[in-house]
Design a protein around this motif. Sequence first.
Motif, PDB file in Angstrom:
ATOM      1  N   ARG A 266      28.527  59.571  55.086  1.00 14.26           N
ATOM      2  CA  ARG A 266      28.353  58.555  54.047  1.00 14.26           C
ATOM      3  C   ARG A 266      27.182  58.915  53.150  1.00 14.26           C
ATOM      4  O   ARG A 266      26.081  59.209  53.630  1.00 14.26           O
ATOM      5  N   ALA A 267      27.404  58.879  51.837  1.00 18.21           N
ATOM      6  CA  ALA A 267      26.339  59.154  50.861  1.00 18.21           C
ATOM      7  C   ALA A 267      25.635  57.854  50.511  1.00 18.21           C
ATOM      8  O   ALA A 267      26.268  56.813  50.343  1.00 18.21           O
ATOM      9  N   ASP A 268      24.330  57.903  50.406  1.00 14.21           N
ATOM     10  CA  ASP A 268      23.531  56.721  50.081  1.00 14.21           C
ATOM     11  C   ASP A 268      23.271  56.640  48.591  1.00 14.21           C
ATOM     12  O   ASP A 268      23.272  57.648  47.876  1.00 14.21           O
ATOM     13  N   SER A 269      23.018  55.421  48.128  1.00 13.62           N
ATOM     14  CA  SER A 269      22.609  55.204  46.742  1.00 13.62           C
ATOM     15  C   SER A 269      21.143  55.589  46.613  1.00 13.62           C
ATOM     16  O   SER A 269      20.278  55.002  47.256  1.00 13.62           O
ATOM     17  N   LEU A 270      20.858  56.588  45.771  1.00 14.40           N
ATOM     18  CA  LEU A 270      19.487  57.081  45.617  1.00 14.40           C
ATOM     19  C   LEU A 270      18.812  56.539  44.372  1.00 14.40           C
ATOM     20  O   LEU A 270      17.592  56.399  44.336  1.00 14.40           O
ATOM     21  N   LEU A 271      19.627  56.231  43.370  1.00 16.07           N
ATOM     22  CA  LEU A 271      19.057  55.875  42.078  1.00 16.07           C
ATOM     23  C   LEU A 271      18.892  54.382  41.889  1.00 16.07           C
ATOM     24  O   LEU A 271      18.333  53.936  40.897  1.00 16.07           O
ATOM     25  N   GLY A 272      19.379  53.586  42.869  1.00 10.43           N
ATOM     26  CA  GLY A 272      19.266  52.147  42.733  1.00 10.43           C
ATOM     27  C   GLY A 272      20.244  51.615  41.705  1.00 10.43           C
ATOM     28  O   GLY A 272      21.404  52.011  41.675  1.00 10.43           O
ATOM     29  N   PHE A 273      19.791  50.725  40.836  1.00 14.68           N
ATOM     30  CA  PHE A 273      20.651  50.077  39.857  1.00 14.68           C
ATOM     31  C   PHE A 273      21.334  51.128  38.972  1.00 14.68           C
ATOM     32  O   PHE A 273      20.684  52.022  38.441  1.00 14.68           O
ATOM     33  N   GLY A 274      22.655  51.037  38.851  1.00 15.61           N
ATOM     34  CA  GLY A 274      23.416  51.981  38.039  1.00 15.61           C
ATOM     35  C   GLY A 274      24.039  53.099  38.843  1.00 15.61           C
ATOM     36  O   GLY A 274      24.919  53.805  38.340  1.00 15.61           O
ATOM     37  N   ASP A 275      23.600  53.280  40.089  1.00 19.70           N
ATOM     38  CA  ASP A 275      24.186  54.280  40.984  1.00 19.70           C
ATOM     39  C   ASP A 275      25.254  53.569  41.809  1.00 19.70           C
ATOM     40  O   ASP A 275      24.957  52.653  42.568  1.00 19.70           O
ATOM     41  N   ASN A 276      26.498  53.979  41.665  1.00 15.77           N
ATOM     42  CA  ASN A 276      27.600  53.297  42.358  1.00 15.77           C
ATOM     43  C   ASN A 276      27.814  53.760  43.788  1.00 15.77           C
ATOM     44  O   ASN A 276      28.668  53.232  44.492  1.00 15.77           O
ATOM     45  N   THR A 277      27.049  54.756  44.233  1.00 15.31           N
ATOM     46  CA  THR A 277      27.256  55.344  45.555  1.00 15.31           C
ATOM     47  C   THR A 277      26.955  54.341  46.668  1.00 15.31           C
ATOM     48  O   THR A 277      26.040  53.529  46.548  1.00 15.31           O
ATOM     49  N   GLY A 278      27.712  54.403  47.769  1.00 13.78           N
ATOM     50  CA  GLY A 278      27.417  53.564  48.922  1.00 13.78           C
ATOM     51  C   GLY A 278      28.657  53.198  49.703  1.00 13.78           C
ATOM     52  O   GLY A 278      29.674  53.889  49.677  1.00 13.78           O
ATOM     53  N   LEU A 279      28.547  52.095  50.420  1.00 11.74           N
ATOM     54  CA  LEU A 279      29.635  51.553  51.228  1.00 11.74           C
ATOM     55  C   LEU A 279      30.357  50.489  50.405  1.00 11.74           C
ATOM     56  O   LEU A 279      29.736  49.660  49.753  1.00 11.74           O
TER      57      LEU A 279
END
Length: 503
Positions: A201-214
């Motif tokens: 699973r890839a994590d959201s690194l950029l916070g707001f505006g980064d769509n990555t996650g669960l």
Amino acid sequence: MKKLSLFIGLFTAYTAAFSQNPPTERQLIETTIQWYFEGWATGDTTQVGKAMHASCHLKNYRDGKFIDYSRSQYLGLFKPHPRPKNLITRIVSVDITNNMASAKVEISTERDLFTDYFNLMKTADGWVIADKVSTHSSHRTVESQAIRAEKEIILDGLKRPWSIAFLTDEEALVSEKEGELVRINLRTKAKIAISGFPTDRADSLLGFGDNTGLFEVVLDPNFKNNHFIYLSYAAQKGSLKTTKIIRAVLDQNSLQQIKPLFVADPYTSERYHYGGGIVFGNDGKLYFTIGERLFNEKDQPAIPIAQNRADRRGKIYRINPDGTIPADNPAFGDKAAPGLYALGIRAAQGITLNASTGQLWFSEHGTHQGDEINVLKAGANYGWPVKTTGKYRYPDYAPPVDSAMRYTDPAWYWLQTVAPTGLHFYAGSEFRGWNGNLLVGGLSRGSLWRLVVEGETIKSAEELFTDSRVRIRKVVQSPAGNLYLLTDEVNGKLIRIKNASVQ
């Protein structure tokens, strides 16, 4: 007659699908209950009788008297009649043990709400209702204009929650985009992280505006027996990412027997527009959305991603729950992505079932405007990026034009940016004036929309809670019909929506 023909047509299609993929016990039980619903709605004793065993008795307690009807006495009460106005039928719950089952159902008319509890058994002739107890009450008349919707925070401290799946009316699974898959208790407020999630699973690194996650979590229709859940998330391979769909067994608070069902190759460096919406159709198939992953149209290849049938991105898929491909999927050619059901998708996240019609609807993110609500059609092309109701981020982008291609228009689009997410068709008694309405959450400016639907046409739209805006990720009802929202915040909340007019 038209609605009866439609019912027969749907039932014929339903049984045709069974011939290719054996139905689950729950699906067989739901078919029996649908016979009962249809006969009740029209006074057709053949349909009602088909659902009931010869020994069936129907009981209730009214005005101080215990009433017990035999099957023949009960059927003798029916006469052919027009379908009641504003009729809504709903299977609230089904519990199955071996060849026995119980079901709670609701039949809502313009004036009354009937609640029935069925005991069912599986015989040589299939599932039948063995007995029934029932009650009913008159609706308190509340016009939609008189509805007073109020928010009540049930639980907070969620890390940008994306989806919720109710295990019971008190317990649920919540997927946190920037956190974990957690089991929550709505009464005690307890949260327990579910272990065993895949390590890719890839994590959201950029916070707001980064769509990555669960993303989505969905229960199998037969969850009580098989404990299957389905999840979507951003998977990582090295520094690259894509959308992945998996099935797992929920064993207490752990994921076991994880099975990948779909990987949206290729893995790329973009951290946007994964899609990830999942829903079961009435046909028992699993439908899910995959975004095209691009942020700007200037990066489109010669054949746009969402129009390239061999590219897995920018599409909607239909598969069997075990990951195999249904034989009756639309044909897109030998090189098409396996399971492809519709194409021309930019960034669809929300997808939902209209239980009263069997249709699937989905939301779609545009660029500058261009946010849409669509009815899912087999083999449809929704146009992106050749056709859009909005504007391009890259003003000079000129998509290739195929004059022979036919595109499917949206059922609705907004003239402003809404960023629609999880959507839900309301069915219940608390907000009776909203029955059959489509509720849509939005991220832009924190909106909740109520859309009045007739067939495949959206007749009107109302924006709710304009004085208390918060980014909305999901709209959902619990098994008991309670209405909830998930908010897209660092301190995400589960909010109950109550009707103060009927408190």
